[in-house]
Scaffold this motif. Structure first.
Motif, short mmCIF file in Angstrom:
data_model
loop_
_atom_site.label_atom_id
_atom_site.label_comp_id
_atom_site.label_asym_id
_atom_site.label_seq_id
_atom_site.Cartn_x
_atom_site.Cartn_y
_atom_site.Cartn_z
N GLY A 127 -4.56 8.98 7.82
CA GLY A 127 -3.58 8.36 6.93
C GLY A 127 -2.37 7.84 7.68
N THR B 94 4.34 -1.00 3.17
CA THR B 94 3.76 0.31 2.92
C THR B 94 4.83 1.31 2.52
OG1 THR B 94 3.97 0.97 5.23
CG2 THR B 94 1.88 0.00 4.59
N ILE C 207 0.60 5.26 0.71
CA ILE C 207 -0.27 6.22 1.39
C ILE C 207 0.21 7.63 1.08
CG2 ILE C 207 -1.13 7.00 3.64
CD1 ILE C 207 -0.76 4.09 4.58
N THR D 283 0.83 -1.21 0.00
CA THR D 283 0.00 0.00 0.00
C THR D 283 0.86 1.26 0.00
OG1 THR D 283 -1.69 -1.19 1.27
CG2 THR D 283 -1.81 1.21 1.28
N MET E 126 -1.25 3.89 8.18
CA MET E 126 0.07 3.37 7.88
C MET E 126 0.66 2.62 9.09
SD MET E 126 3.37 5.16 6.28
CE MET E 126 4.85 4.21 6.06
#
Length: 102
Positions: A44, A58, A32, A30, A48
C-alpha cells in the motif's frame, strides 16, 4: 493451473503495483487505507509512492494499531477506534463520489 495463477499474479487488476507508470498516471484520485499490522502494508505504501510520482492525487489513512481485516472489525463493533476509522474512510469515499458528475 500454474499458468492461470501466474497470469493472475501479474494481472494489473489484481496487482496494481504491476502497472506501468503510464497506466498508473491515468488513474483517478485515490484513497489508500493501510494498516500497520498487515502483510499488504508495504504494498500500500509503495502504491501510494508510485501514484504520487506520476502525479495522481492520493490520500493516505494509516491505522497504526490495526491488522488486515479491520473493516470487518469496525463494522461489527459499532463503536471505538476501528468503527470511527471505518466511518472516516466511508466519509472520504462519499465526499469523493459527491464530486463526480454524471
Amino acid at each position: 493451473m500454474k499458468e492461470k495463477l501466474t497470469d493472475l499474479m501479474f494481472d494489473v487488476r489484481m496487482a496494481p503495483l504491476m502497472m506501468s507508470d503510464e497506466q498508473l498516471s491515468t488513474l483517478p484520485r485515490t484513497h489508500i487505507f493501510v494498516c500497520h499490522y498487515d502483510s499488504l502494508r508495504d504494498d500500500g505504501l509503495l502504491y501510494m509512492r508510485r501514484l504520487d510520482r506520476v502525479k495522481v492525487v492520493t490520500s493516505l489513512q494509516y491505522l497504526a494499531s490495526s491488522t488486515h481485516g479491520v473493516l470487518n472489525i469496525g463494522s461489527l463493533l459499532k463503536k471505538g477506534y476501528h468503527y470511527e476509522e471505518n466511518k472516516k474512510m466511508y466519509r472520504i469515499i462519499n465526499d469523493y463520489l459527491s464530486t463526480i458528475t454524471t
